[in-house]
Design a protein around this motif. Structure first.
Motif, short mmCIF file in Angstrom:
data_model
loop_
_atom_site.label_atom_id
_atom_site.label_comp_id
_atom_site.label_asym_id
_atom_site.label_seq_id
_atom_site.Cartn_x
_atom_site.Cartn_y
_atom_site.Cartn_z
N GLU A 36 0.88 -1.30 0.03
CA GLU A 36 0.07 -0.03 0.03
C GLU A 36 0.72 1.18 0.10
O GLU A 36 0.52 2.34 -0.56
N GLU A 37 2.06 1.22 0.83
CA GLU A 37 2.90 2.34 0.71
C GLU A 37 3.54 2.69 -0.50
O GLU A 37 3.56 3.60 -1.06
N MET A 38 4.00 1.52 -1.16
CA MET A 38 4.59 1.47 -2.37
C MET A 38 3.73 2.12 -3.38
O MET A 38 3.94 2.89 -4.28
N ALA A 39 2.55 1.70 -3.60
CA ALA A 39 1.47 1.98 -4.41
C ALA A 39 1.11 3.76 -4.19
O ALA A 39 1.02 4.41 -5.17
N SER A 40 1.29 4.17 -2.99
CA SER A 40 0.88 5.60 -2.53
C SER A 40 1.99 6.38 -3.25
O SER A 40 1.72 7.36 -3.55
N ASN A 41 3.05 5.56 -3.61
CA ASN A 41 4.12 6.40 -4.17
C ASN A 41 4.49 6.20 -5.68
O ASN A 41 5.62 6.22 -6.11
N ALA A 42 3.33 5.64 -6.37
CA ALA A 42 3.53 5.35 -7.54
C ALA A 42 3.29 6.57 -8.48
O ALA A 42 2.69 7.47 -7.87
N VAL A 43 3.73 6.61 -9.49
CA VAL A 43 3.47 7.64 -10.75
C VAL A 43 2.30 7.98 -11.15
O VAL A 43 2.13 9.07 -11.42
N SER A 44 1.53 7.02 -11.09
CA SER A 44 0.14 7.02 -11.74
C SER A 44 -0.70 5.91 -11.07
O SER A 44 -0.19 4.93 -10.41
N PRO A 45 -1.95 6.37 -11.11
CA PRO A 45 -2.94 5.27 -10.41
C PRO A 45 -2.84 3.65 -11.14
O PRO A 45 -2.92 2.96 -10.60
N GLN A 46 -2.37 3.59 -12.33
CA GLN A 46 -2.33 2.60 -13.19
C GLN A 46 -1.04 1.93 -12.66
O GLN A 46 -1.15 0.42 -12.46
N VAL A 47 0.19 2.48 -12.42
CA VAL A 47 1.24 1.71 -11.91
C VAL A 47 0.96 1.37 -10.27
O VAL A 47 1.44 0.28 -10.05
#
Length: 193
Positions: A36-47
Motif C-alpha cells: 500500500e505504501e509503495m502504491a501510494s508512491n507510484a507515478v500514476s494510478p495505473q502503476v
C-alpha cells in the motif's frame, strides 16, 4: 537493514534517479505488507494498481500451496535483529527503492524502458532475484545485509552494504560499505547514501 543500509541505499537511489538513471528492486515477497505504501508512491494510478496486483498475485500463489507468508517471515535472523512482523520487515525493505515515484512494474528479467525506480516481480531469494535484475540489464548491484549474507556475482560488480558495525567488522574482507555508522552516530543516512 531497514534502519541503516536500506535507508542509505534509498538515498543513493534518489541521487541516481535525479541524475536520470533507473533502479530496480526485486524480491516481491519483500514487499508483502508494504504494498500500500509503495502504491501510494507510484507515478500514476495505473502503476499503483500494478504494484498491488503484483504483490497480491504473489500472496495468492503462495496460499494456493497451503503456505502462509506470515508464518515464515520474519525469519529467525530477522527476529534476532529485532523485527517482529512481516510488515516491519517489508517497510524496511522497500526503503531501498528511494523516495521518488515508482515509474513501472516489470516482469522477471525484463529490460526496463523507463527511467526511475522500478519494481521487478522476482523470486524472493538473493541469487534468483539478482539474476533477473542483471538479465534485465543492471550494470551494478547494491546488496544490503544485516547479518552478513556472503552474496556475490561474477558478471556484475556487487557493492555489499553492511547494516551494522559488528557485522562489517566480522566480514570486512567481503563488505564494501559500513552503514552501521548511521547507528553509531558517525554519519547521516544521506552521507552514507
Amino acid at each position: 537493514s531497514g534502519l541503516t543500509a536500506n535507508q542509505a541505499l534509498g538515498a543513493a537511489v534518489d541521487l541516481l534517479v535525479d541524475a536520470g538513471g533507473s533502479a530496480v528492486i526485486g524480491e516481491t515477497t519483500e514487499c508483502v505488507g508494504a504494498e500500500e505504501e509503495m502504491a501510494s508512491n507510484a507515478v500514476s494510478p495505473q502503476v499503483a494498481q500494478r504494484i498491488l496486483d503484483t504483490v497480491h498475485r504473489f500472496e495468492h500463489h503462495v496460499k494456493m500451496y497451503g503456505a502462509d507468508l506470515s508464518t515464515g517471515e520474519p525469519n529467525q535472523g530477522n527476529m534476532e535483529a529485532g523485527l517482529t512482523t512481516l510488515e516491519e520487515k517489508s517497510l524496511g525493505c522497500i526503503r531501498k527503492i528511494g523516495s521518488r515515484p515508482i515509474v513501472d512494474v516489470i516482469e522477471y528479467a525484463d529490460i526496463p524502458d523507463k527511467k526511475g525506480p522500478i519494481l521487478m516481480d522476482s523470486p524472493s531469494y538473493d541469487a534468483p532475484s539478482v539474476t533477473g535484475i542483471v538479465a534485465g540489464g543492471a550494470q551494478v548491484v547494491v546488496f544490503t545485509t544485516g547479518l552478513g549474507t556472503p552474496f556475490g556475482m561474477s558478471i556484475v560488480p556487487v557493492i555489499k552494504v553492511m547494516s551494522n558495525t559488528p557485522a562489517f567488522q566480522r566480514m570486512e574482507d567481503t563488505a564494501d560499505l559500513n552503514a552501521g555508522t548511521i547507528l553509531d552516530g558517525k554519519e547521516t543516512i544521506a552521507e552514507t547514501g
